[in-house]
Scaffold this active site. Structure first.
Site, PDB file in Angstrom:
ATOM      1  N   ARG A  22       0.816  -1.217   0.000  1.00  0.00           N
ATOM      2  CA  ARG A  22       0.000   0.000   0.000  1.00  0.00           C
ATOM      3  C   ARG A  22       0.854   1.273   0.000  1.00  0.00           C
ATOM      4  NH1 ARG A  22      -3.391  -1.884   5.171  1.00  0.00           N
ATOM      5  NH2 ARG A  22      -1.537  -3.192   5.377  1.00  0.00           N
ATOM      6  N   GLY A  86       1.357 -13.839   7.454  1.00  0.00           N
ATOM      7  CA  GLY A  86       0.524 -13.128   8.432  1.00  0.00           C
ATOM      8  C   GLY A  86       1.282 -12.796   9.706  1.00  0.00           C
ATOM      9  N   GLY A 109       6.716  -2.816  12.860  1.00  0.00           N
ATOM     10  CA  GLY A 109       7.685  -1.873  12.281  1.00  0.00           C
ATOM     11  C   GLY A 109       7.050  -0.662  11.638  1.00  0.00           C
ATOM     12  N   GLU A 160     -10.615  -8.168  11.860  1.00  0.00           N
ATOM     13  CA  GLU A 160      -9.918  -7.424  10.809  1.00  0.00           C
ATOM     14  C   GLU A 160     -10.932  -6.804   9.856  1.00  0.00           C
ATOM     15  OE1 GLU A 160      -6.545  -6.691  10.552  1.00  0.00           O
ATOM     16  OE2 GLU A 160      -6.755  -7.439  12.591  1.00  0.00           O
ATOM     17  N   ASN A 382      39.795  41.253   5.891  1.00  0.00           N
ATOM     18  CA  ASN A 382      38.635  41.786   5.179  1.00  0.00           C
ATOM     19  C   ASN A 382      38.687  41.340   3.722  1.00  0.00           C
ATOM     20  OD1 ASN A 382      36.308  43.893   5.426  1.00  0.00           O
ATOM     21  ND2 ASN A 382      37.290  44.209   3.443  1.00  0.00           N
ATOM     22  N   ALA A 428      42.176  46.476  -5.855  1.00  0.00           N
ATOM     23  CA  ALA A 428      40.927  46.012  -6.460  1.00  0.00           C
ATOM     24  C   ALA A 428      41.185  45.522  -7.881  1.00  0.00           C
ATOM     25  CB  ALA A 428      39.895  47.130  -6.468  1.00  0.00           C
TER      26      ALA A 428
HETATM   27  C1  UD1 Z   1      -2.314  -4.945  11.471  1.00  0.00           C
HETATM   28  C2  UD1 Z   1      -3.341  -5.643  12.399  1.00  0.00           C
HETATM   29  C3  UD1 Z   1      -4.538  -4.730  12.596  1.00  0.00           C
HETATM   30  C4  UD1 Z   1      -4.093  -3.390  13.149  1.00  0.00           C
HETATM   31  C5  UD1 Z   1      -2.982  -2.777  12.278  1.00  0.00           C
HETATM   32  C6  UD1 Z   1      -2.389  -1.594  13.021  1.00  0.00           C
HETATM   33  C7  UD1 Z   1      -3.145  -8.062  12.090  1.00  0.00           C
HETATM   34  C8  UD1 Z   1      -3.735  -9.252  11.451  1.00  0.00           C
HETATM   35  N1  UD1 Z   1      -3.744  -6.901  11.820  1.00  0.00           N
HETATM   36  O1  UD1 Z   1      -2.946  -4.801  10.203  1.00  0.00           O
HETATM   37  O2  UD1 Z   1      -5.440  -5.324  13.494  1.00  0.00           O
HETATM   38  O3  UD1 Z   1      -5.209  -2.521  13.244  1.00  0.00           O
HETATM   39  O4  UD1 Z   1      -1.919  -3.706  12.051  1.00  0.00           O
HETATM   40  O5  UD1 Z   1      -1.367  -0.960  12.331  1.00  0.00           O
HETATM   41  O6  UD1 Z   1      -2.174  -8.164  12.812  1.00  0.00           O
HETATM   42  N2  UD1 Z   1       4.374  -8.506   8.849  1.00  0.00           N
HETATM   43  C9  UD1 Z   1       5.343  -9.476   8.881  1.00  0.00           C
HETATM   44  N3  UD1 Z   1       5.042 -10.709   8.376  1.00  0.00           N
HETATM   45  C10 UD1 Z   1       3.838 -11.027   7.853  1.00  0.00           C
HETATM   46  C11 UD1 Z   1       2.855 -10.000   7.831  1.00  0.00           C
HETATM   47  C12 UD1 Z   1       3.151  -8.779   8.333  1.00  0.00           C
HETATM   48  O7  UD1 Z   1       6.450  -9.265   9.373  1.00  0.00           O
HETATM   49  O8  UD1 Z   1       3.669 -12.158   7.416  1.00  0.00           O
HETATM   50  C13 UD1 Z   1       4.711  -7.178   9.401  1.00  0.00           C
HETATM   51  C14 UD1 Z   1       4.614  -6.052   8.383  1.00  0.00           C
HETATM   52  O9  UD1 Z   1       5.861  -5.840   7.754  1.00  0.00           O
HETATM   53  C15 UD1 Z   1       4.215  -4.854   9.247  1.00  0.00           C
HETATM   54  C16 UD1 Z   1       3.448  -5.488  10.390  1.00  0.00           C
HETATM   55  O10 UD1 Z   1       3.783  -6.858  10.395  1.00  0.00           O
HETATM   56  O11 UD1 Z   1       5.350  -4.183   9.760  1.00  0.00           O
HETATM   57  C17 UD1 Z   1       1.937  -5.337  10.236  1.00  0.00           C
HETATM   58  O12 UD1 Z   1       1.505  -5.895   9.024  1.00  0.00           O
HETATM   59  P1  UD1 Z   1       0.477  -5.179   8.084  1.00  0.00           P
HETATM   60  O13 UD1 Z   1       0.284  -6.016   6.869  1.00  0.00           O
HETATM   61  O14 UD1 Z   1       0.851  -3.770   7.890  1.00  0.00           O
HETATM   62  O15 UD1 Z   1      -0.850  -5.278   8.978  1.00  0.00           O
HETATM   63  P2  UD1 Z   1      -2.132  -4.365   8.903  1.00  0.00           P
HETATM   64  O16 UD1 Z   1      -2.955  -4.757   7.747  1.00  0.00           O
HETATM   65  O17 UD1 Z   1      -1.744  -2.933   9.037  1.00  0.00           O
HETATM   66 CA    CA Z   2       0.189  -1.931   9.056  1.00  0.00          CA
END
Ligand code: UD1
Ligand code: CA
Length: 455
Positions: A22, A86, A109, A160, A382, A428
């Protein structure tokens, strides 16, 4: 923080394996720039000094870039998540590394601005055996996990966005992602997470329902959106940046620095400014800067990796990069100094003056239209308008040394290497190619002839 002792060891787990589709672009989302640092670096800075703690970071997409992009005073345990299945699957990768009798504190992160005091409260709640979450209120909660509360404000589950009913979608309390729980509980609960949902992902958020089934208390604290809001796309990143910049500016106000407009100051990195100083509109500070007391910074300046000492005035549109500016100096308007240039006390450089790799001695002045490259000026020199040090012969750079009290006439070209003795002068319009002894006047220009006008 200094005397804070967590009730148990802390295992920080930062999730950073996702690509961040995104956000657009190919670079990992957690490295997106927020106030001059990768987003994830803000988290590292917050947790680095936590006593009794270790940090694991789950990496996947462009893992090497993420590892290289992080600076920490502690050794970080980078754990590879081969496929991003996930957030629960990401945390699962850390299970073999968790200490016995620790608290796992899970951070995302892309949720970078959580504060130490909030984390401490979360840790204390988890130490009591709870699954502890941080939530916030979002007017447009699209994309976020909704907090489903039950009787007596308990948290029943997190749904979610993709899986929410229309009624659940109306809920504005959303999950921040930040959670703390005793590691032995995490080990027990996590394997129960399944991927039967709209995204076919293992959701960490399912832990809430699983904890409830196991009669583990779930505690959720509502925090400020600024602190626990995430950045999934450029708009959210922009909103975080603006909020953080405004907060930085307000912190300066609280420390006795006058900021003309908190919405028109950007600190990208770490800048300290002393009491009694004034920062006008549209200033950008990059990298590490130390600005003294009673310093005035006019509008539209860029100041990067520099030190400016007390009582100095920087007039409008000045650029200062990698420099040391002493006390009581005056710079600008429209001055550019760079390359380790140093100004001693009371030195002045004015409009359209550039100084590069140069030393400007105490009380020396160059007020108009000048280039000083590889030049060392003594005290009270100067420099007349239009003076140029010709430091580059096409192959090498050469030095110009100008001793104390020298007066350089306007429009002089000083062809380096060159030494101008103490108290010497140049006429100058001179082109000076030979050293000038102490106290002598050097004139190097064609003689003027006055010819009769042609009829
Ligand atoms: C997630 C939460 C959501 C919350 C939101 C807040 C879940 C299922 N959903 O959604 O409830 O409101 O954050 O910001 O947790 N990542 C991994 N490995 C993976 C998937 C993700 O390391 O397999 C890391 C991503 O790099 C990211 C973080 O986890 O830094 C969150 O993942 P992201 O996909 O951004 O979750 P959201 O859809 O924002
Ligand atoms: Ca996120």
């Amino acid at each position: 923080m200094l005397y804070y002792k967590p009730p148990m060891n802390i295992d920080f787990i930062i999730l950073a394996a996702g690509k961040g589709t995104r956000m657009g672009g190919d670079s990992p989302k957690v490295l997106a720039n927020l106030a001059g640092k990768p987003m994830i670096q803000h988290l590292i800075n917050t947790i680095d000094s936590f006593p009794k703690s270790r940090t694991s970071i789950i990496v996947g997409h462009k893992a090497k870039d993420v590892e290289a992009g992080i600076l920490s005073s502690k050794k970080i345990n980078f754990i590879h998540q081969k496929k991003q299945l996930g957030t629960a699957h990401a945390v699962k990768q850390a299970l073999p590394f968790l200490k016995k009798n620790s608290i796992s504190l899970i951070l995302y992160g892309d949720v970078p601005l959580v504060q130490k005091t909030t984390l401490k409260k979360l840790i204390n709640s988890a130490a009591k055996g709870n699954l502890s979450l941080l939530t916030f209120i979002k007017d447009d909660p699209t994309g976020y996990g909704r907090i489903i509360r039950g009787s007596k404000n308990s948290v029943q589950k997190i749904t979610e966005h993709k899986d929410a009913t229309n009624q659940e979608k109306q809920i504005k309390e959303v999950n921040s992602g930040i959670m703390a729980v005793k590691s032995d509980l995490l080990q027990k609960l996590l394997p129960a997470v399944k991927n039967q949902n709209a995204a076919k992902e293992y959701y960490l958020t399912d832990l809430v329902e699983i904890a409830n089934i196991s009669s583990i208390k779930v505690g959720a604290t509502i925090c400020d959106a600024y602190e626990v809001g995430g950045a999934n796309n450029r708009q959210e990143l922009h909103d975080l940046e603006r909020a953080l910049q405004k907060k930085n500016a307000s912190t300066l106000l609280a420390k006795g620095v006058t900021v003309a407009d908190t919405a028109r100051l950007d600190i990208r990195g770490d800048t300290k400014i002393g009491q009694g100083s004034f920062v006008d509109i549209n200033n950008v500070f990059e990298g590490n800067n130390v600005i003294g007391r009673n310093v005035t910074i006019g509008p539209n300046c860029l100041i990067a990796n520099s030190t400016i000492k007390d009582n100095t005035t920087v007039y409008a549109n000045t650029v200062i990069e990698d420099c040391m500016v002493g006390k009581d100096c005056k710079l600008g308007p429209f001055t550019r100094i760079r390359g380790g240039t140093e100004l001693s006390e009371g030195a002045e450089l004015g409009n359209f003056v550039e100084a590069n790799r140069s030393n400007i001695g105490k009380g020396s002045k160059g007020k108009h239209l000048t280039y000083l490259g590889d030049a060392t000026l003594g005290q009270k020199v100067n420099i007349g308008a239009g003076t140029i040090t010709c430091n580059y012969d096409g192959k090498n750079k050469h030095k110009t040394i100008i001793e104390d009290g020298t007066f350089i006439g306007s429009n002089s070209s000083l062809v380096a290497p060159l030494h101008l003795g103490e108290g010497s002068y140049t006429g100058a319009g001179s082109v000076i190619t030979k050293d000038v002894p102490k106290g002598k006047l050097a004139v190097g220009r064609g003689k003027q002839v006055n010819l009769p006008k042609k009829k």
